[in-house]
Design a protein around this motif. Structure first.
Motif, PDB file in Angstrom:
ATOM      1  N   ASN A 115     -11.147  -7.550  19.031  1.00 47.23           N
ATOM      2  CA  ASN A 115     -12.603  -7.541  19.131  1.00 47.23           C
ATOM      3  C   ASN A 115     -13.119  -8.964  19.267  1.00 47.23           C
ATOM      4  O   ASN A 115     -12.438  -9.922  18.912  1.00 47.23           O
ATOM      5  N   THR A 116     -14.302  -9.063  19.793  1.00 49.20           N
ATOM      6  CA  THR A 116     -14.933 -10.381  19.940  1.00 49.20           C
ATOM      7  C   THR A 116     -16.141 -10.511  19.027  1.00 49.20           C
ATOM      8  O   THR A 116     -16.851 -11.504  19.094  1.00 49.20           O
ATOM      9  N   LEU A 117     -16.376  -9.537  18.194  1.00 46.10           N
ATOM     10  CA  LEU A 117     -17.535  -9.561  17.306  1.00 46.10           C
ATOM     11  C   LEU A 117     -17.505 -10.740  16.339  1.00 46.10           C
ATOM     12  O   LEU A 117     -18.539 -11.303  15.994  1.00 46.10           O
ATOM     13  N   ILE A 118     -16.321 -11.118  15.905  1.00 41.29           N
ATOM     14  CA  ILE A 118     -16.198 -12.200  14.932  1.00 41.29           C
ATOM     15  C   ILE A 118     -16.636 -13.532  15.525  1.00 41.29           C
ATOM     16  O   ILE A 118     -17.007 -14.447  14.799  1.00 41.29           O
ATOM     17  N   SER A 119     -16.664 -13.637  16.842  1.00 41.15           N
ATOM     18  CA  SER A 119     -17.105 -14.888  17.466  1.00 41.15           C
ATOM     19  C   SER A 119     -18.618 -15.092  17.355  1.00 41.15           C
ATOM     20  O   SER A 119     -19.114 -16.184  17.588  1.00 41.15           O
ATOM     21  N   ILE A 120     -19.354 -14.056  16.963  1.00 48.06           N
ATOM     22  CA  ILE A 120     -20.809 -14.164  16.785  1.00 48.06           C
ATOM     23  C   ILE A 120     -21.079 -14.827  15.443  1.00 48.06           C
ATOM     24  O   ILE A 120     -20.499 -14.462  14.419  1.00 48.06           O
ATOM     25  N   LYS A 121     -21.972 -15.802  15.455  1.00 45.38           N
ATOM     26  CA  LYS A 121     -22.305 -16.532  14.237  1.00 45.38           C
ATOM     27  C   LYS A 121     -22.874 -15.557  13.201  1.00 45.38           C
ATOM     28  O   LYS A 121     -23.796 -14.802  13.478  1.00 45.38           O
ATOM     29  N   GLY A 122     -22.323 -15.595  11.987  1.00 43.50           N
ATOM     30  CA  GLY A 122     -22.793 -14.737  10.911  1.00 43.50           C
ATOM     31  C   GLY A 122     -22.082 -13.403  10.813  1.00 43.50           C
ATOM     32  O   GLY A 122     -22.315 -12.653   9.870  1.00 43.50           O
ATOM     33  N   VAL A 123     -21.236 -13.086  11.777  1.00 45.50           N
ATOM     34  CA  VAL A 123     -20.492 -11.819  11.740  1.00 45.50           C
ATOM     35  C   VAL A 123     -19.042 -12.144  11.403  1.00 45.50           C
ATOM     36  O   VAL A 123     -18.334 -12.753  12.183  1.00 45.50           O
ATOM     37  N   GLY A 124     -18.646 -11.725  10.217  1.00 45.93           N
ATOM     38  CA  GLY A 124     -17.268 -11.932   9.782  1.00 45.93           C
ATOM     39  C   GLY A 124     -16.489 -10.639   9.931  1.00 45.93           C
ATOM     40  O   GLY A 124     -16.973  -9.664  10.511  1.00 45.93           O
ATOM     41  N   PRO A 125     -15.296 -10.611   9.388  1.00 46.73           N
ATOM     42  CA  PRO A 125     -14.461  -9.424   9.536  1.00 46.73           C
ATOM     43  C   PRO A 125     -15.061  -8.164   8.896  1.00 46.73           C
ATOM     44  O   PRO A 125     -14.903  -7.067   9.420  1.00 46.73           O
ATOM     45  N   VAL A 126     -15.775  -8.305   7.790  1.00 48.95           N
ATOM     46  CA  VAL A 126     -16.337  -7.130   7.114  1.00 48.95           C
ATOM     47  C   VAL A 126     -17.469  -6.531   7.944  1.00 48.95           C
ATOM     48  O   VAL A 126     -17.514  -5.320   8.169  1.00 48.95           O
ATOM     49  N   TYR A 127     -18.392  -7.378   8.421  1.00 52.30           N
ATOM     50  CA  TYR A 127     -19.479  -6.870   9.260  1.00 52.30           C
ATOM     51  C   TYR A 127     -18.940  -6.326  10.580  1.00 52.30           C
ATOM     52  O   TYR A 127     -19.419  -5.307  11.077  1.00 52.30           O
ATOM     53  N   ALA A 128     -17.941  -7.009  11.140  1.00 53.75           N
ATOM     54  CA  ALA A 128     -17.351  -6.528  12.389  1.00 53.75           C
ATOM     55  C   ALA A 128     -16.718  -5.153  12.182  1.00 53.75           C
ATOM     56  O   ALA A 128     -16.877  -4.255  13.023  1.00 53.75           O
ATOM     57  N   ALA A 129     -16.029  -4.969  11.053  1.00 50.26           N
ATOM     58  CA  ALA A 129     -15.426  -3.665  10.758  1.00 50.26           C
ATOM     59  C   ALA A 129     -16.508  -2.597  10.619  1.00 50.26           C
ATOM     60  O   ALA A 129     -16.348  -1.472  11.116  1.00 50.26           O
ATOM     61  N   GLY A 130     -17.602  -2.933   9.985  1.00 48.74           N
ATOM     62  CA  GLY A 130     -18.708  -1.989   9.839  1.00 48.74           C
ATOM     63  C   GLY A 130     -19.318  -1.623  11.177  1.00 48.74           C
ATOM     64  O   GLY A 130     -19.621  -0.451  11.449  1.00 48.74           O
ATOM     65  N   LEU A 131     -19.503  -2.622  12.052  1.00 48.80           N
ATOM     66  CA  LEU A 131     -20.046  -2.365  13.386  1.00 48.80           C
ATOM     67  C   LEU A 131     -19.115  -1.464  14.189  1.00 48.80           C
ATOM     68  O   LEU A 131     -19.557  -0.492  14.817  1.00 48.80           O
ATOM     69  N   ILE A 132     -17.837  -1.766  14.154  1.00 44.13           N
ATOM     70  CA  ILE A 132     -16.867  -0.967  14.901  1.00 44.13           C
ATOM     71  C   ILE A 132     -16.830   0.463  14.355  1.00 44.13           C
ATOM     72  O   ILE A 132     -16.771   1.428  15.117  1.00 44.13           O
ATOM     73  N   ALA A 133     -16.902   0.593  13.039  1.00 43.11           N
ATOM     74  CA  ALA A 133     -16.871   1.927  12.424  1.00 43.11           C
ATOM     75  C   ALA A 133     -18.097   2.742  12.814  1.00 43.11           C
ATOM     76  O   ALA A 133     -17.991   3.938  13.085  1.00 43.11           O
ATOM     77  N   GLU A 134     -19.256   2.126  12.878  1.00 43.14           N
ATOM     78  CA  GLU A 134     -20.483   2.855  13.205  1.00 43.14           C
ATOM     79  C   GLU A 134     -20.606   3.143  14.698  1.00 43.14           C
ATOM     80  O   GLU A 134     -21.118   4.181  15.086  1.00 43.14           O
ATOM     81  N   ILE A 135     -20.145   2.222  15.535  1.00 36.76           N
ATOM     82  CA  ILE A 135     -20.241   2.425  16.992  1.00 36.76           C
ATOM     83  C   ILE A 135     -19.182   3.402  17.468  1.00 36.76           C
ATOM     84  O   ILE A 135     -19.444   4.268  18.301  1.00 36.76           O
ATOM     85  N   GLY A 136     -17.986   3.284  16.935  1.00 34.37           N
ATOM     86  CA  GLY A 136     -16.903   4.151  17.380  1.00 34.37           C
ATOM     87  C   GLY A 136     -16.400   3.690  18.739  1.00 34.37           C
ATOM     88  O   GLY A 136     -16.293   2.499  19.009  1.00 34.37           O
ATOM     89  N   ASP A 137     -16.112   4.646  19.632  1.00 31.72           N
ATOM     90  CA  ASP A 137     -15.619   4.323  20.966  1.00 31.72           C
ATOM     91  C   ASP A 137     -16.783   3.833  21.830  1.00 31.72           C
ATOM     92  O   ASP A 137     -17.717   4.575  22.111  1.00 31.72           O
TER      93      ASP A 137
END
Length: 188
Positions: free
Chosen positions: A123-145
């Motif tokens: 994923n590239t979400l972690i490259s966004i300022k303020g988004v760490g692994p926990v927030y990225a995991a939450g985003l991926i979990a809520e968005i799904g595919d």
């Protein structure tokens, strides 16, 4: 934490209302709550209180004398708790604080496990300022595919990041409210 702060108010009302420290859960403030009573603070000499603050604050205070004087003023103005209630309140504070520390350690442990799992997911979400692994995991979990969304507008609508249009004839309002639809966890 709210329950703990309510108990602090019972023990040391002035500290809860006019805290001279930046963080109620900081090491120095917690040491004062756990080790001293307001009566002790009011009766201590300024030198003793400064020494206590310097020891517990690891010499990080710029003006410990000012803090000590203010702390004594707050202690003198605090509501005095009945002696019969002092021990139960102190026990409640101690137990609540140990529960808080345990929960914080469990959250840290869980965050580490999430970070480990996220290393295996591209994923590239972690490259966004303020988004760490926990927030990225939450985003991926809520968005799904991600392929289930036609385009980025569809994803924005799913997340509730769209604004109402307010128009009449040729007039179009510049300030509109955000729609409160979509996935509230993803919107958060």
């Amino acid at each position: 934490k709210t329950y703990f702060l309510n108990q602090v108010f019972l023990k040391f009302s002035g500290l809860r209302q006019d805290n001279p420290f930046s963080n109620m859960f900081g090491a120095t403030c917690l040491a004062i709550i756990q080790e001293l009573e307001p009566e002790q603070i009011a009766q201590m000499s300024i030198e003793e209180l400064i020494e206590f603050l310097q020891e517990k604050g690891k010499n990080r205070f710029e003006n410990p004398e000012e803090i000590a004087k203010y702390l004594q003023k707050v202690a003198r103005a605090s509501y005095r708790l009945n002696k019969a209630m002092a021990d139960p309140v102190n026990i409640s504070l101690s137990v609540t604080l140990s529960v808080l520390k345990h929960m914080e350690s469990e959250v840290k442990r869980l965050d580490k496990e999430i970070a480990k799992l996220m290393k295996g997911i591209p994923n590239t979400l972690i490259s966004i300022k303020g988004v760490g692994p926990v927030y990225a995991a939450g985003l991926i979990a809520e968005i799904g595919d991600i392929k289930r969304f036609k385009n980025h507008h569809a994803l924005a609508k799913y997340a509730g990041l769209v604004w109402n249009q307010s128009q009449s004839g040729e007039f179009e309002a510049e300030e509109t409210k955000r729609m409160l639809t979509g996935n509230k966890y993803l919107r958060y």
